[in-house]
Motif scaffolding. Structure first.
Motif, PDB file in Angstrom:
ATOM      1  N   VAL A 295      -3.684  23.702 -32.481  1.00  0.00           N
ATOM      2  CA  VAL A 295      -4.946  23.911 -31.769  1.00  0.00           C
ATOM      3  C   VAL A 295      -5.445  22.596 -31.180  1.00  0.00           C
ATOM      4  CG1 VAL A 295      -7.369  24.473 -32.068  1.00  0.00           C
ATOM      5  CG2 VAL A 295      -5.622  25.972 -33.014  1.00  0.00           C
ATOM      6  N   PHE A 296      -5.476  21.550 -32.023  1.00  0.00           N
ATOM      7  CA  PHE A 296      -5.952  20.270 -31.496  1.00  0.00           C
ATOM      8  C   PHE A 296      -4.963  19.700 -30.482  1.00  0.00           C
ATOM      9  CE2 PHE A 296      -8.919  20.488 -34.935  1.00  0.00           C
ATOM     10  CZ  PHE A 296     -10.013  19.809 -34.456  1.00  0.00           C
ATOM     11  N   GLY A 297      -3.679  19.844 -30.773  1.00  0.00           N
ATOM     12  CA  GLY A 297      -2.666  19.338 -29.840  1.00  0.00           C
ATOM     13  C   GLY A 297      -2.760  20.035 -28.501  1.00  0.00           C
ATOM     14  N   GLY A 298      -2.870  21.373 -28.540  1.00  0.00           N
ATOM     15  CA  GLY A 298      -2.949  22.124 -27.301  1.00  0.00           C
ATOM     16  C   GLY A 298      -4.192  21.765 -26.509  1.00  0.00           C
ATOM     17  N   ALA A 299      -5.327  21.643 -27.206  1.00  0.00           N
ATOM     18  CA  ALA A 299      -6.575  21.268 -26.525  1.00  0.00           C
ATOM     19  C   ALA A 299      -6.422  19.896 -25.878  1.00  0.00           C
ATOM     20  CB  ALA A 299      -7.720  21.264 -27.525  1.00  0.00           C
ATOM     21  N   THR A 300      -5.814  18.957 -26.614  1.00  0.00           N
ATOM     22  CA  THR A 300      -5.635  17.623 -26.072  1.00  0.00           C
ATOM     23  C   THR A 300      -4.742  17.649 -24.836  1.00  0.00           C
ATOM     24  OG1 THR A 300      -5.742  16.860 -28.351  1.00  0.00           O
ATOM     25  CG2 THR A 300      -5.055  15.263 -26.710  1.00  0.00           C
ATOM     26  N   LEU A 301      -3.692  18.489 -24.906  1.00  0.00           N
ATOM     27  CA  LEU A 301      -2.760  18.595 -23.778  1.00  0.00           C
ATOM     28  C   LEU A 301      -3.492  19.032 -22.509  1.00  0.00           C
ATOM     29  CD1 LEU A 301       0.028  18.866 -22.438  1.00  0.00           C
ATOM     30  CD2 LEU A 301       0.277  21.082 -23.527  1.00  0.00           C
ATOM     31  N   ILE A 302      -4.269  20.101 -22.618  1.00  0.00           N
ATOM     32  CA  ILE A 302      -4.931  20.640 -21.428  1.00  0.00           C
ATOM     33  C   ILE A 302      -6.017  19.688 -20.930  1.00  0.00           C
ATOM     34  CG2 ILE A 302      -6.387  22.518 -20.609  1.00  0.00           C
ATOM     35  CD1 ILE A 302      -3.466  23.233 -20.860  1.00  0.00           C
ATOM     36  N   ILE A 425       2.797  33.235 -26.985  1.00  0.00           N
ATOM     37  CA  ILE A 425       2.549  33.376 -25.548  1.00  0.00           C
ATOM     38  C   ILE A 425       1.442  32.424 -25.120  1.00  0.00           C
ATOM     39  CG2 ILE A 425       1.691  34.955 -23.771  1.00  0.00           C
ATOM     40  CD1 ILE A 425       3.158  37.204 -25.323  1.00  0.00           C
ATOM     41  N   ALA A 426       0.378  32.339 -25.938  1.00  0.00           N
ATOM     42  CA  ALA A 426      -0.733  31.455 -25.603  1.00  0.00           C
ATOM     43  C   ALA A 426      -0.239  30.019 -25.467  1.00  0.00           C
ATOM     44  CB  ALA A 426      -1.807  31.540 -26.683  1.00  0.00           C
ATOM     45  N   PHE A 427       0.568  29.563 -26.426  1.00  0.00           N
ATOM     46  CA  PHE A 427       0.996  28.173 -26.356  1.00  0.00           C
ATOM     47  C   PHE A 427       2.048  27.946 -25.272  1.00  0.00           C
ATOM     48  CE2 PHE A 427      -1.145  27.902 -30.430  1.00  0.00           C
ATOM     49  CZ  PHE A 427      -1.838  26.732 -30.238  1.00  0.00           C
ATOM     50  N   THR A 428       2.802  28.987 -24.951  1.00  0.00           N
ATOM     51  CA  THR A 428       3.731  28.851 -23.834  1.00  0.00           C
ATOM     52  C   THR A 428       2.954  28.634 -22.542  1.00  0.00           C
ATOM     53  OG1 THR A 428       5.152  30.415 -24.991  1.00  0.00           O
ATOM     54  CG2 THR A 428       5.724  29.903 -22.718  1.00  0.00           C
ATOM     55  N   VAL A 429       1.886  29.423 -22.375  1.00  0.00           N
ATOM     56  CA  VAL A 429       1.059  29.264 -21.171  1.00  0.00           C
ATOM     57  C   VAL A 429       0.450  27.869 -21.133  1.00  0.00           C
ATOM     58  CG1 VAL A 429      -1.013  30.074 -20.007  1.00  0.00           C
ATOM     59  CG2 VAL A 429       0.589  31.725 -20.977  1.00  0.00           C
ATOM     60  N   ILE A 430      -0.058  27.408 -22.290  1.00  0.00           N
ATOM     61  CA  ILE A 430      -0.633  26.062 -22.348  1.00  0.00           C
ATOM     62  C   ILE A 430       0.404  25.025 -21.954  1.00  0.00           C
ATOM     63  CG2 ILE A 430      -1.442  24.298 -23.968  1.00  0.00           C
ATOM     64  CD1 ILE A 430      -2.972  26.454 -25.418  1.00  0.00           C
ATOM     65  N   GLY A 436       3.083  21.501 -15.872  1.00  0.00           N
ATOM     66  CA  GLY A 436       2.918  21.570 -14.428  1.00  0.00           C
ATOM     67  C   GLY A 436       1.990  20.479 -13.930  1.00  0.00           C
ATOM     68  N   LEU A 437       0.892  20.275 -14.640  1.00  0.00           N
ATOM     69  CA  LEU A 437      -0.060  19.255 -14.193  1.00  0.00           C
ATOM     70  C   LEU A 437       0.515  17.855 -14.388  1.00  0.00           C
ATOM     71  CD1 LEU A 437      -3.423  20.795 -15.417  1.00  0.00           C
ATOM     72  CD2 LEU A 437      -2.491  20.740 -13.110  1.00  0.00           C
TER      73      LEU A 437
END
Lengths: 814, 139
Positions: A295-302, A425-430, A436-437
């Motif tokens: 959760v924290f990793g994904g948030a940081t990524l985005i 799926i959620a983390f794949t989208v993230i 991409g960015l």
């Protein structure tokens, strides 16, 4: 000492510190050319560590191949050792640190060539390098933690290198506060880990599959697990700039670019990731681990990638993508599958290579063109072809395109994340959005300044010297080679490292051949590229949109501003507290001190119900003893009813003398002697102080003050009396007095037991005490010399010649 | 306080006190006394001399700054503690020897020098505080 393998390793670990020692002198002599000599140190370390690789590749394949450990005992009483631990994880990190470090040293020589403080800069860089190597090679928690803190401190020094700039200083302090605060949490976490497991050695916990299983089960079942995890994450998340602690990393870009390339992309910020990877086998696999990290990793990524696009400064763009890459790594570690760990490993290596190179490219552009603002750059490809080439290769790796190592990393990420459940799926989208960015930012940095029409830059741009472009070129080449010859890089690097992180043997077989086998991950890669290209074409629009959203959402507030508010809040709070406690009035200090003395006498007696029994008054009192008591009481009354201060001081002396006589009567001549002298001197000095301070002759206090002071004084007196009575009523242990009486003459050749204790048996105590007397004397002297209104006491100057005129005048005036 | 009697008697009194303080210092190992008490006596001697006759004559009489005396004492104590380390025994172990002086056997030890150091520290530190306080401000 350095003859055996242990000694060589020790030497390799100390070499950066030695280099830090000689760097300033060498730079003074050779100028920026010193970089060529100094770079030999990390190159040697690189080769030394690389020599372990064949051995490392076999770790875990059979019981005959345990991780490589070695070291020296340091404080065996406390189980502290100076030891190291090499497995796939630490070997890869050490290679990255020393390998990239070699080129960073060269690059720094070119980048800061001619800078007056270049030697100091080298010195700091080497200190950091030594600390970072220590972090990844340390086996004992203690040395690990010390090295960990040392990286924070050297990072502080390097960010604040341009110490005349206020922004640099602020960023340096901010980085130190955030990572140092996390360091405290980590220290607590390591202590909990140590106390729970009973070992402070990583290698002991990770020695074999069985021990990993044992410790994993033991720790995850432990009631302290959650506390332990949160404390360790506090250390790792601050160091690796995870949201919401990410803000210090972009600010750290105030540092010269070699620092940004080395510390704040390739190595130091990965220390947190290293820690998570290191502890994954024993702490991982729980619900908490598998939830908090992704959760924290994904948030940081985005958040990182969105903020990166918002920037126009090359270094800031790269800094924010570093934040997001660290987020991606944490997310993958927390995904907790074998594939995810393998993906994290591949991505970590790829990232260190391409991000280090891109930072160096950004530095070259800044150095040669005079600006880092992407909107003011363009058409440099003709002027700087080599730099352009290196930038392009690094950007291709960052974008995850074949045949670079970054491609393998990204494929592995998609292999790891793909799943049919909502979580996957959620983390794949993230991951797709994040990648991409990052694709966009990578090409923006690598293409924008070089393509298009030539834009006039503050400096006339041309290719930098080899010292500058060597690093990015070599790192780019390694990224290509590692991608093309993936079986070799997997065998020596990826597989051992993944096995170390996963805790069991991992075999990665992903190669460029994946390009020719249609699969879902390949499709996702294509989607990422399509998304990236689309976003790149609209980058200006995207930037404005994010900027507007950001300003609307936060309204100018952010964690960075929050940090300032936090700091100024602390300053305000401490100011408020200090101004209440530290009033600057001696009366208040004295009252508080004595009130606390009284409380500390009464509270224990009250809590433990240890009040003394009523003393026995039946014993016979001699006439002279009664007389002394009488004098004592008279002295006391005289002090209380004295009309002026001088009388009170002298009356206090009467009291003291009476006590001294009592000592004499009860057979303590030494004590009595000392008491006489101390009393005499106290009266003299108190009287002198009184005249000195020009106090009013009489002591005027309000009745309220009298009550307060009287109560405190009475409480202290009664407290001491009760305490002494209680002590003397207890059982007397004659062991010491018998020992000293028996041995004073035999061992120490003296019959005066008191003095023998003072100067022989407890001589070291006395030695300390006379040092205190000396320091106290110096302090008093300094205080006495302080004068308001700038008055000077001339004859207080010990070095001034004795002035005969002054003496004569002084004589005459008497 | 600066009566004629006091002013006249003070130098003799101070000298006697200092002599006495040395006596107290040296007998300390076997009889009541020692460096600390001796130092206090000597410090009061200087304080009295200063009160009676002013600070400048005291400073002249002491020759060195009192703080330097204290520092020398601390150094002396430290060295006499360290001597034992070089003799192969732990820090602060007493070493004893004897010399013959005018036909008398006198026992000398590192402990004695340690005690003299204590004496000097106490004299120096206390006297320098007292003298500093006695000094008059000069505008």
């Amino acid at each position: 000492m350095f003859g055996d393998a242990n000694g060589m390793m020790m030497f390799a670990m100390l070499l950066p510190f030695l280099a830090a020692l000689i760097a300033p002198k060498l730079t003074q002599i050779m100028g920026s050319k010193a970089a060529w000599v100094l770079a030999l140190a990390p190159a040697f370390i690189f080769l030394h560590i690389a020599g372990f690789l064949p051995q490392v590749a076999l770790i875990g394949t059979s019981p005959d191949h345990p991780p490589i450990t070695g070291g020296y005992l340091w404080v065996p009483e406390f189980f502290v050792s100076f030891s190291w631990f090499i497995d796939g994880l630490s070997a890869t990190f050490a290679l990255l640190i020393s390998g990239i470090g070699t080129f960073i040293i060269l690059y720094a020589g070119g980048y800061l060539g001619g800078h007056a403080q270049l030697g100091r800069f080298f010195s700091f860089l080497f200190l950091f390098m030594g600390a970072m190597l220590g972090v990844v090679l340390a086996d004992s928690f203690f040395t690990f933690f010390i090295y960990w803190e040392l990286t924070s401190i050297t990072s502080f020094l390097l960010i604040g290198f341009n110490h005349k700039s206020a922004a640099s200083r602020r960023s340096a302090i901010q980085a130190l506060v955030v990572t140092g605060g996390g360091g405290l949490a980590l220290m607590a976490g390591l202590i909990v880990l140590w106390l729970t497991t009973g070992t402070n050695s990583f290698s002991f916990m990770l020695a074999s599959t069985e021990s990993i299983e044992f410790y994993n089960e033991y720790l995850t079942q432990s009631p302290f697990y959650l506390a332990l995890l949160l404390l360790v994450l506090g250390g790792a998340f601050t160091k690796s700039a995870q949201f919401p602690f990410h803000f210090w990393l972009p600010n750290a870009m105030e540092a010269p670019t070699p620092v940004s390339a080395f510390l704040h992309s390739a190595t130091m910020v990965k220390a947190g990731v290293y820690l998570l990877m290191r502890l994954n086998p024993v702490l991982g696999g729980t619900t908490e681990w598998l939830t908090i990290l992704p959760v924290f990793g994904g948030a940081t990524l985005i958040i990182g990638t969105l903020l990166a696009i918002r920037q126009t400064d090359l270094k800031l763009m790269l800094a924010y993508t570093t934040v997001s890459s660290l987020g991606l790594l944490v997310m993958l570690i927390g995904f907790g599958t074998e594939k995810a760990i393998a993906a994290a490993v591949l991505y970590l290596v790829a990232h260190s290579l391409f991000k280090g190179a891109l930072f160096m490219v950004a530095g070259i552009i800044d150095h040669e063109a005079g600006t880092r603002d992407i909107t003011k750059l363009g058409g440099l490809r003709k002027a700087m072809p080599i730099t352009f080439g290196a930038a392009l290769v690094a950007a291709i790796s960052m974008a995850g395109l074949p045949p670079l190592f970054g491609f393998l990393a990204k494929e592995e990420i998609y292999y790891a994340l793909i799943g049919a459940d909502a979580w996957s799926i959620a983390f794949t989208v993230i991951a797709i959005i994040g990648n991409g960015l990052m694709f966009v930012v990578g090409f923006a940095v690598a293409l924008k300044p070089f393509l298009g029409e030539k834009v006039e830059t503050p400096k006339h741009a041309h290719e930098g010297p080899p010292l500058l472009w060597l690093g990015p070129v070599v790192l780019g080449a390694i990224a290509v080679l590692a991608g093309v010859f993936s079986s070799v890089s997997h065998f020596y690097i990826s597989n051992p490292m993944s096995s170390a992180v996963w805790g069991e043997l991992v075999n990665i077989d992903l190669s460029l051949a994946a390009l020719f086998h249609p699969s879902l991950p390949l499709l996702l890669s294509a989607v990422t590229v399509a998304f990236g290209v689309l976003a790149y074409r609209n980058i200006d629009r995207l930037r404005t949109a994010i900027d507007n959203f950001y300003n609307w959402f936060f309204g100018g507030w952010g964690p960075d501003k929050g940090f300032d508010q936090f700091i100024s809040g602390i300053v305000k709070a401490s100011f408020a507290v200090t101004s209440r406690i530290q009033t600057g009035r001696l009366e208040v200090y004295m009252t508080i001190t004595f009130a606390i003395i009284a409380l500390s006498l009464f509270i224990p007696m009250w809590v433990y119900d240890e009040f003394p029994a009523m003393p026995d008054f039946t014993g016979e009192v001699n006439f002279y003893e009664a007389a002394i008591m009488g004098i004592l009481i008279l002295g006391l009354l005289a002090v209380i009813y004295a009309k002026d201060r001088l009388t009170a001081i002298v009356s206090l002396g009467i009291q003291g003398f009476a006590v001294a006589v009592l000592f004499m009567l009860f057979g303590a001549p030494d004590l009595s002697f000392t008491q006489f002298m101390v009393e005499t001197l106290s009266v003299v000095i108190l009287a002198l102080v009184m005249t000195r301070l020009k106090l009013t002759a009489a002591d005027h206090r309000s009745w309220r003050q009298v009550i307060v002071d009287g109560t405190v004084a009475l409480a202290c007196g009664v407290g001491f009396m009760l305490y002494l009575m209680r002590v003397t009523q207890g059982k007397f242990d004659p062991y010491l007095s018998e020992f000293f009486s028996a041995y004073s003459k035999i061992i120490a050749n003296g019959t005066n037991v008191v003095n023998v204790i003072l100067v022989d048996f407890r001589g070291t105590d006395t030695w300390g005490e006379i040092a205190v007397v000396m320091v106290a004397g110096l302090a008093v002297l300094a205080l006495v010399r302080i004068r308001p209104h700038g008055k000077v006491v001339a004859d207080n100057d010990p070095d001034a010649p004795v002035n005969e005129d002054m003496l004569a005048k002084a004589e005459a005036s008497k | 306080m600066r009566t004629l009697i006091f002013k006249t008697a003070a130098p003799y009194l101070a000298s006697l006190m200092i002599l006495f303080s040395i006596f107290v210092l040296l007998r300390g190992h076997n009889e009541p006394g020692g460096g600390f008490i001796g130092g206090l006596i000597a410090a009061s001697a200087f304080a009295i001399y200063g009160i009676a006759n002013g600070v400048a004559p005291v400073r002249r009489a002491m020759h060195f700054h009192p703080m330097s005396v204290a520092a020398a004492g601390l150094l002396m104590s430290t060295i006499s503690g360290l001597v034992s380390v070089f003799a192969g025994v732990p820090f602060m172990t007493g070493l004893w020897g004897s010399i013959y002086f005018l036909g008398e056997k006198i026992k000398i030890s590192s402990i004695l020098f340690f005690d003299i150091g204590v004496y000097l520290v106490v004299v120096g530190a206390i006297a320098s505080i007292a003298l500093a306080l006695e000094e008059r401000e000069r505008e």
